[in-house]
Every structure is written in structure tokens, then in C-alpha cells.
Design an enzyme around this catalytic site. Structure first.
Site, short mmCIF file in Angstrom:
data_model
loop_
_atom_site.label_atom_id
_atom_site.label_comp_id
_atom_site.label_asym_id
_atom_site.label_seq_id
_atom_site.Cartn_x
_atom_site.Cartn_y
_atom_site.Cartn_z
N ASP A 37 0.86 -1.19 0.00
CA ASP A 37 0.00 0.00 0.00
C ASP A 37 0.90 1.23 0.00
OD1 ASP A 37 -1.83 2.13 0.87
OD2 ASP A 37 -3.22 0.51 1.33
N ILE A 38 0.68 2.13 -0.96
CA ILE A 38 1.58 3.29 -1.03
C ILE A 38 1.23 4.38 -0.01
CG2 ILE A 38 2.33 2.95 -3.43
CD1 ILE A 38 0.44 5.26 -4.21
N GLN A 101 -14.56 1.88 1.97
CA GLN A 101 -13.90 1.42 0.73
C GLN A 101 -13.70 2.58 -0.22
OE1 GLN A 101 -16.04 -1.70 -1.36
NE2 GLN A 101 -14.27 -2.20 -2.65
N HIS A 107 -10.19 -6.27 -2.18
CA HIS A 107 -8.83 -6.41 -1.66
C HIS A 107 -8.89 -6.58 -0.15
CE1 HIS A 107 -9.95 -2.18 -1.89
NE2 HIS A 107 -9.25 -1.99 -0.77
N PHE A 108 -7.95 -7.35 0.36
CA PHE A 108 -7.74 -7.45 1.80
C PHE A 108 -6.52 -6.63 2.17
CE2 PHE A 108 -10.23 -10.70 4.23
CZ PHE A 108 -11.16 -10.97 3.26
N HIS A 109 -6.62 -5.95 3.30
CA HIS A 109 -5.48 -5.23 3.88
C HIS A 109 -4.81 -6.13 4.91
CE1 HIS A 109 -6.85 -1.03 2.72
NE2 HIS A 109 -8.02 -1.67 2.65
P1 AMP Z 1 -9.85 0.80 0.51
O1 AMP Z 1 -9.99 2.21 1.00
O2 AMP Z 1 -10.16 -0.26 1.51
O3 AMP Z 1 -10.60 0.62 -0.79
O4 AMP Z 1 -8.30 0.58 0.22
C1 AMP Z 1 -7.65 1.14 -0.87
C2 AMP Z 1 -6.21 1.20 -0.47
O5 AMP Z 1 -5.45 1.44 -1.64
C3 AMP Z 1 -5.87 2.32 0.53
O6 AMP Z 1 -5.31 1.76 1.69
C4 AMP Z 1 -4.88 3.20 -0.24
O7 AMP Z 1 -3.87 3.70 0.59
C5 AMP Z 1 -4.35 2.23 -1.26
N1 AMP Z 1 -3.82 2.82 -2.48
C6 AMP Z 1 -4.28 3.90 -3.15
N2 AMP Z 1 -3.57 4.10 -4.29
C7 AMP Z 1 -2.64 3.09 -4.34
C8 AMP Z 1 -1.62 2.73 -5.26
N3 AMP Z 1 -1.41 3.42 -6.40
N4 AMP Z 1 -0.86 1.66 -4.98
C9 AMP Z 1 -1.05 0.94 -3.85
N5 AMP Z 1 -2.02 1.22 -2.94
C10 AMP Z 1 -2.80 2.29 -3.18
#
Ligand code: AMP
Length: 144
Positions: A37-38, A101, A107-109
Site C-alpha cells: 500500500d503506497i 472502501q 482487496h484485503f489489507h
Molecule cells: P480501501 O480504502 O479499503 O478501498 O483501500 C484502498 C487502499 O489502496 C488504501 O489503503 C490506499 O492507501 C491504497 N492505495 C491507493 N492508491 C494506491 C496505489 N497506487 N498503490 C497501492 N495502494 C494504493
């Protein structure tokens, strides 16, 4: 976006899966892609995304795909644990914008927790340094 709606093939993670947007990869096979996650909520925050599905959230994942996908989630979580030795791990996912979301491909964190370190809020983290993420991804990948 609510729980209900149609899958947008141009969502961010679909683009990452197609290689149109770069990611810091941890592992990839025919079932899932895991990458850093960036905007990490903690050191080692990793995302695991199912491949070859158009599921916006967990509720939409076809039943026969749940087992193989969650097996990858656990495998990556074990590698995060072995590589980074956190004191705890949050494994979570959000369904629908009201639940938090922001990217509408399932996706899973995997979020390591370290004793005494506060967790950055979901969606409130700073962008991580790419070289630092690459070093973490290499550590995790080596533990897979
Ligand atoms: P969610 O809010 O559960 O849909 O999670 C989306 C996740 O994607 C968040 O934790 C963001 O920090 C992450 N995210 C956003 N842009 C990117 C990216 N380009 N690469 C990797 N992770 C990202």
C-alpha cells in the site's frame, strides 16, 4: 459508491492488475497479486487483490474463488509476520464507500501492528517512499 452497482474495469486495482499502473509487488500467481500500500497505515501494510474476477467487494466474490483467494491472503500474512515480526496484524477489508472502501476491486489489507506505535487512520496516511516499500516487499517476498 454503495454496495450495489457495476464493476468498473478502469478502477485503480484493475489497472494495476493489467500492468497499466506500477505497484511494488510482493507476490503474484494465477489467483492473486499482493503489493505494498503506497499510503501505509503502518510499516509493511500490504494489499492482496484477487485476479480474474470482477468482484467489487467480498460479497461479490464467487464462492469457489473464496478458498484459493483467502489462502493467498493467509500466505502473505504469514510472510509479513515472519519478515517484519510485528506484535499483531490487522487483516481487514471494506465493503462499500460508507464502510470506508475507496477502490472498488476486492482487496484485503494486511496491516502489521507494533507495540506502542499508533496506527495511521484508514485514508489518512502519507505517501511512502518507493525505495522503502521496495525493501519491505523484498523482505516479505523472501519469507513467502
Ligand atoms: P480501501 O480504502 O479499503 O478501498 O483501500 C484502498 C487502499 O489502496 C488504501 O489503503 C490506499 O492507501 C491504497 N492505495 C491507493 N492508491 C494506491 C496505489 N497506487 N498503490 C497501492 N495502494 C494504493
Amino acid at each position: 459508491m454503495s454496495l450495489h452497482g457495476s464493476y468498473d474495469p478502469n478502477n485503480l486495482f484493475a489497472k494495476i492488475l493489467r500492468g497499466e499502473i506500477p505497484c511494488v509487488k510482493v507476490m503474484e500467481d494465477n489467483v492473486a497479486l499482493a503489493f505494498m500500500d503506497i499510503f501505509p497505515q503502518s510499516r509493511g501494510h500490504t494489499l492482496v487483490v484477487p485476479k480474474n474476477v470482477t468482484a467489487r467487494n467480498f460479497l461479490e466474490l464467487p464462492r469457489e474463488k473464496i478458498g484459493p483467494y483467502l489462502e493467498r491472503v493467509q500466505r502473505v500474512a504469514l510472510a509479513v509476520e515472519e519478515a517484519l515480526k510485528p506484535d499483531g496484524l490487522v487483516i481487514t477489508q471494506f465493503n462499500g464507500a460508507p464502510a470506508g472502501q475507496t477502490v472498488f476491486h476486492l482487496h484485503f489489507h494486511i496491516i502489521p501492528r507494533y507495540e506502542g506505535e499508533k496506527l495511521a487512520g484508514h485514508g489518512h496516511s502519507n505517501k511512502a517512499d518507493t525505495a522503502a516499500l521496495e525493501a519491505l516487499a523484498a523482505q516479505i517476498a523472501a519469507a513467502l
